[in-house]
Design a protein around this motif. Structure first.
Motif, short mmCIF file in Angstrom:
data_model
loop_
_atom_site.label_atom_id
_atom_site.label_comp_id
_atom_site.label_asym_id
_atom_site.label_seq_id
_atom_site.Cartn_x
_atom_site.Cartn_y
_atom_site.Cartn_z
N GLN A 70 54.19 16.36 -29.48
CA GLN A 70 54.07 16.20 -28.02
C GLN A 70 52.90 15.29 -27.65
OE1 GLN A 70 56.36 16.99 -25.98
NE2 GLN A 70 57.66 18.09 -27.41
N SER A 71 52.00 15.77 -26.81
CA SER A 71 50.96 14.88 -26.28
C SER A 71 49.95 14.43 -27.32
CB SER A 71 50.20 15.59 -25.17
OG SER A 71 50.66 15.16 -23.93
N LYS A 74 49.73 10.88 -27.91
CA LYS A 74 49.15 9.93 -26.94
C LYS A 74 47.93 9.17 -27.46
CE LYS A 74 51.21 12.37 -23.07
NZ LYS A 74 51.08 13.43 -22.06
N ASN A 121 51.00 11.50 -19.07
CA ASN A 121 52.34 10.96 -19.30
C ASN A 121 52.51 9.51 -18.85
OD1 ASN A 121 53.05 13.30 -20.51
ND2 ASN A 121 54.56 13.94 -18.99
N GLU A 167 63.88 17.80 -23.98
CA GLU A 167 62.98 17.08 -23.07
C GLU A 167 63.69 15.95 -22.33
OE1 GLU A 167 59.08 16.26 -24.92
OE2 GLU A 167 58.69 17.75 -23.38
N ASN A 174 59.20 12.12 -15.52
CA ASN A 174 58.71 10.94 -16.25
C ASN A 174 59.44 9.67 -15.81
OD1 ASN A 174 56.61 12.04 -17.70
ND2 ASN A 174 57.91 12.67 -19.40
N HIS A 200 58.61 7.21 -25.33
CA HIS A 200 57.57 8.24 -25.10
C HIS A 200 58.07 9.58 -25.64
CE1 HIS A 200 55.19 11.19 -22.80
NE2 HIS A 200 56.35 11.67 -22.38
N TYR A 201 59.31 9.95 -25.29
CA TYR A 201 59.85 11.24 -25.76
C TYR A 201 60.09 11.25 -27.26
CZ TYR A 201 60.52 13.11 -21.07
OH TYR A 201 60.30 13.61 -19.81
N CYS A 204 56.82 11.98 -28.83
CA CYS A 204 56.45 13.38 -28.60
C CYS A 204 57.21 14.31 -29.56
CB CYS A 204 56.79 13.81 -27.17
SG CYS A 204 55.72 13.09 -25.92
N TYR A 252 44.37 17.72 -20.39
CA TYR A 252 45.02 17.79 -19.06
C TYR A 252 43.98 18.01 -17.96
CZ TYR A 252 49.10 18.42 -22.10
OH TYR A 252 50.05 18.27 -23.07
N GLY A 269 48.96 19.53 -26.99
CA GLY A 269 50.34 19.17 -26.67
C GLY A 269 51.10 20.41 -26.22
N VAL A 270 52.19 20.20 -25.47
CA VAL A 270 52.87 21.35 -24.86
C VAL A 270 53.67 22.21 -25.84
CG1 VAL A 270 52.98 20.43 -22.51
CG2 VAL A 270 54.85 19.94 -24.11
N1 GLU Z 1 56.71 15.67 -23.74
C1 GLU Z 1 55.96 15.98 -22.56
C2 GLU Z 1 56.56 15.31 -21.35
O1 GLU Z 1 56.77 14.12 -21.39
C3 GLU Z 1 54.56 15.50 -22.65
C4 GLU Z 1 53.94 16.00 -23.83
C5 GLU Z 1 52.82 16.98 -23.55
O2 GLU Z 1 52.29 17.06 -22.42
O3 GLU Z 1 52.42 17.60 -24.54
O4 GLU Z 1 56.79 15.94 -20.36
#
Ligand code: GLU
Length: 336
Positions: A70-71, A74, A121, A167, A174, A200-201, A204, A252, A269-270
């Motif tokens: 996930q994040s 980034k 994001n 996702e 997004n 992006h996905y 992640c 965040y 990450g989420v």
């Molecule tokens: N995959 C999440 C999204 O694009 C972001 C990843 C995250 O915040 O960990 O919503």
């Protein structure tokens, strides 16, 4: 004479970490991400892995599981974009300030109509558009996973198809962000918005286990050079930029508090994963899916808070002046 390890009395360090792990284990509060775990999770797993810059290891908890990064993708995509496009070009498209992640509150872009930073994001979609723009997404993913493989000490990574699918099905916000950025000409010319959001996905959804993730964090702690095989994955200067923004923006809407309380460059990450990087000492990875109201792993945040109560790991703990009575595992107390 053999080199002294960065943590000379590793057994003593291990005892302290086990104590912190046990203290944090009962904290099962929080909610796993609703898109990834629509049914919730009954006995949420918990694992911590630590890899020092000279390759000492400590592994606790549920190590057999893998999860989507996930994040945590980034900062890595940001680093890749810097090395491929140059820092100035990247920051023509992405800011460096913490900003509101929750775009329903209104602050979608900064005053230059760019994403606030690469750790949210909008910034991640922008990094996704900057990496090898002429390749198709499968080839781009191969390229990015090749860099992750080096970060993990040549360990192969997986791809969490299930997370990707779930996702993509819930991708409205997004796409909304990407359209707003497109409206304000934030993207490089000729960017394909759908391709950028999908990529992006895809990033992640890279699947990893906690030990490989700790090795990746240790590579960042070692300023870009792999602790296990000496391969340089990122330039020192790139890692400096990655860590600077992880410290100010990596958690965040809790980033400011976390920098204040914990003072360690980190990214969560989420899916419940998190890395914490203590430069020139160690990389830490934590996995526990229940999230707090900011989207950070509850146990991950608590583990780091306890860690800096015990050790002088906060960026401003004044390393060589023991004014706070905290432990410094770099010192071998057995010799005293
Ligand atoms: N995959 C999440 C999204 O694009 C972001 C990843 C995250 O915040 O960990 O919503």
């Amino acid at each position: 004479m053999p080199n002294t390890p960065v943590i000379p009395d590793f057994e003593d360090f291990k005892r302290d970490i086990i104590e912190i792990f046990e203290h944090v284990t009962p904290h099962t509060e929080g909610t796993p991400d609703k898109d990834l775990y629509p049914e919730g999770l009954e006995n949420p797993p918990f694992a911590v892995s630590i890899c020092t810059v000279d390759g000492q290891w400590l592994q606790l908890g549920d190590h057999h599981l893998s999860f989507s990064i996930q994040s945590i993708s980034k900062p890595i995509n940001y680093g890749i974009a810097i090395e491929e496009c140059g820092k100035e070009t990247v920051h023509r498209h992405i800011g460096k300030e913490p900003g509101a992640e929750n775009f329903e509150k209104g602050m979608i872009l900064n005053r230059h109509n760019l994403p606030h930073n690469p750790m949210i994001n909008s910034g991640s979609i922008m990094s996704a558009s900057l990496i090898k723009p002429n390749l198709d997404n499968d080839k781009k993913l191969e390229h990015v996973m090749g860099i992750w493989k080096k970060l993990c000490g040549e360990k192969p990574l997986g791809f969490d198809q299930d997370a990707f699918k779930k996702e993509m099905e819930a991708s409205h916000s997004n796409f909304a962000l990407a359209h707003i950025m497109m409206k304000h000409n934030a993207f490089p010319e000729n960017t394909d918005l759908n391709k950028a959001v999908e990529f992006h996905y895809m990033c992640c959804s890279i699947g990893i286990n906690i030990d490989d993730l700790a090795h990746a964090a240790a590579t960042l702690a070692n300023y870009g050079t792999s602790p296990s095989n000496g391969i340089k994955v990122f330039e020192h200067d790139t890692v400096k930029d990655m860590l600077s923004l992880m410290l100010s923006c990596g958690m965040y809407d809790h980033s400011g508090e976390f920098a204040f309380n914990v003072g360690i460059p980190s990214k969560s990450g989420v899916d419940g994963g998190m890395i914490a990087v203590i430069p020139e000492l160690m990389g830490i990875s934590i996995y526990s899916p229940p999230l707090d109201e900011h989207g950070n792993t509850v146990r991950g945040v608590k583990f780091c808070e306890k860690l800096v109560e015990k050790f002088n790991f906060h960026k401003h703990d004044a390393l060589f002046r023991n004014v706070h009575g905290k432990k410094d595992p770099r010192i071998d107390h057995r010799k005293r």
